[in-house]
Design a protein around this motif. Structure first.
Motif, PDB file in Angstrom:
ATOM      1  N   THR A 181      75.552  67.553 114.548  1.00 57.45           N
ATOM      2  CA  THR A 181      74.454  66.779 113.985  1.00 57.45           C
ATOM      3  C   THR A 181      73.482  66.370 115.088  1.00 57.45           C
ATOM      4  O   THR A 181      73.897  66.003 116.190  1.00 57.45           O
ATOM      5  CB  THR A 181      74.989  65.530 113.272  1.00 57.45           C
ATOM      6  N   THR A 194      68.712  60.380 111.167  1.00 52.22           N
ATOM      7  CA  THR A 194      67.832  60.675 110.022  1.00 52.22           C
ATOM      8  C   THR A 194      66.371  60.340 110.274  1.00 52.22           C
ATOM      9  O   THR A 194      65.497  60.767 109.514  1.00 52.22           O
ATOM     10  CB  THR A 194      68.290  59.915 108.759  1.00 52.22           C
ATOM     11  N   ARG A 200      69.299  64.305 107.526  1.00 52.14           N
ATOM     12  CA  ARG A 200      70.207  64.781 108.568  1.00 52.14           C
ATOM     13  C   ARG A 200      69.909  66.249 108.892  1.00 52.14           C
ATOM     14  O   ARG A 200      69.643  67.055 108.002  1.00 52.14           O
ATOM     15  CB  ARG A 200      71.668  64.629 108.135  1.00 52.14           C
TER      16      ARG A 200
END
Length: 464
Positions: A181, A194, A200
């Protein structure tokens, strides 16, 4: 003005062409010392200038003004040489340079990590910034460079369009959830995953979904670039960052897909054998004896096809007959391990094998469901000595069936565009993926992916 050096690769090329190098006159070379041995009256330097795998021998004697300095130069030092080329047809090398002047361009400290001895692969991984200077890694990364060009030559010569797919994405193509991520930091160092994109985002695990869209415009396309998996898998075949070759073919079914796979793998073998003969001979002699025979057998052997279901029955019988697998629990629906794949390709068909029509539960959502409702039109290409080397499938082109599968696993949101390809002029299409680093393992006989990658990225290891 600095002298223009002739390269070692140029000298060997001109010799191979039949040119009489004895009339070449004075030559000037630059490179690094691989070995240096001096007997007092005469000395020999093995010089490598990085332009080819071969070294060139430099002969010097006590007449050099700086003989005492040159005779004590260590492995790794960079030097320039002016001298005369002398043919040596009675020796192992076809010619050598008799030095008239040697200049030290960059000395090397006594704590240089690469001494004149064999170093283990494990040790060299800790010195990854220096290992290209060793014979093994010089050969390996030269093959890597050449093969990368060969991949492009294969697809470009067949009219494929090269597509640069994104490294940052909002979806996990495999549906496995093992992604890195992406997050940003605020002025206090707090992570936020975010705020930058408004949702995401992660590093891509595959360029397949994005390149499929281009296949439905350009027909035959491919992407070739880095991909990422957040898998804490400490095996010789897994890395967190690796390169993938991913072609997609429109108006192509699974048989067309497999034909392209076979053609591609044979092209890659021929390419490295023809373009890197010295390096491949080195691997055959020093790393994996029998490598060239193995590769040439693949070139000469048609690829066999076998149903997954038949493969399971063969493996069950092998267990019943006493064959010892580390994992002997064989059942329909099992995701086969390397030992099972190798048994089928090495012991049963004794050659390359396409294992086809896998249970749909163990394959990705985008693969086309067969009429039996249990399997998908997928294949793994298995080769002796390795097991799986390529995976591919016919893609699910039917909107309703694909939507139902995506709704079931919960990945429709965000992938509506991918689903819409099926109702905006969709057609049957197929593709496959080749792990470039694993392909190099197979072609060179090197057994650990950490060595085929210049700077490997694996869990709990990020030195460089």
């Amino acid at each position: 003005m600095q002298k223009k050096a002739i390269t070692v690769s140029e000298l060997y090329a001109r010799f191979a062409s039949g040119e009489d190098l004895s009339s070449l006159g004075p030559v000037f070379l630059e490179g690094w010392i691989r070995t240096n041995r001096d007997s007092g009256s005469i000395g020999f330097i093995a010089l490598n200038d990085g332009t080819c795998f071969k070294n060139i021998q430099i002969v010097y004697n006590g007449n050099l003004p700086n003989h005492d300095v040159v005779s004590h130069l260590l492995t790794g030092a960079s030097i320039s040489i002016s001298g005369t080329l002398v043919l040596t047809p009675e020796m192992k090398q076809p010619f050598e340079i008799h030095a008239e002047e040697v200049c030290v361009l960059g000395d090397v400290a006594s704590d240089y990590p690469l001494q004149k001895k064999r170093h283990s692969f494990e040790y060299l991984r800790e010195e990854a910034y220096l290992r290209p200077r060793t014979n093994t890694f010089s050969a390996l990364y030269r093959v890597r460079s050449s093969l990368a060009l060969g991949i492009h030559e294969f697809f470009q010569s067949r009219g494929f369009v090269y597509v640069h797919t994104p490294e940052i994405t909002a979806n996990d193509a495999e549906g496995a959830g093992q992604v890195f991520t992406i997050a940003t930091t605020d002025k206090n160092g707090k992570l936020n995953d975010t705020d930058f994109f408004g949702r995401r985002a992660s590093l891509t695990v595959s360029g397949q979904l994005h390149v499929e869209a281009f296949a439905l415009a350009f027909r035959d396309v491919y992407t070739f670039g880095p991909t990422f998996r957040a898998e804490k898998s400490n095996t010789p075949r897994h890395a967190s960052e690796f390169w993938m070759i991913e072609p997609e073919l429109a108006f192509a079914d699974l048989d067309d897909d497999m034909a392209c796979m076979e053609e591609c793998i044979k092209w890659c073998i021929r390419w490295v054998l023809e373009k890197c003969p010295d390096e491949m001979a080195f691997f055959d002699k020093m790393i994996a004896p029998g490598l060239l025979d193995k590769l040439n057998r693949v070139l000469a052997t048609p690829f066999t096809k076998m149903e997954y279901t038949e493969g399971i029955e063969i493996l069950k019988k092998a267990v019943a007959d006493g064959h010892k697998f580390d994992d002997p629990d064989i059942f329909w629906g099992k995701d086969l391990g390397s030992e099972h794949e190798r048994y089928l390709t090495e012991e049963v068909v004794k050659g390359p094998l396409f294992l086809i029509n896998y249970p749909k539960e163990i394959k990705a959502f985008y693969m086309r469901e067969n009429d039996d409702g249990k399997t998908v039109a997928a294949c793994d290409c298995l080769v002796p000595g390795e097991g799986e080397i390529i995976g591919g499938s016919q893609r699910e082109e039917r909107y309703d069936i694909l939507k139902a599968k995506m709704d079931k696993i919960g990945n429709t949101k965000g992938l509506e565009w991918y689903l819409n390809l099926r109702k905006y002029g969709g057609c049957i299409h197929s593709g496959f993926g080749i792990g470039f680093d694993r392909l190099l393992m197979y072609l060179t006989g090197v057994t650990n992916i950490r060595d085929t990658e210049p700077y490997p990225r694996t869990s709990s290891a990020l030195k460089y």
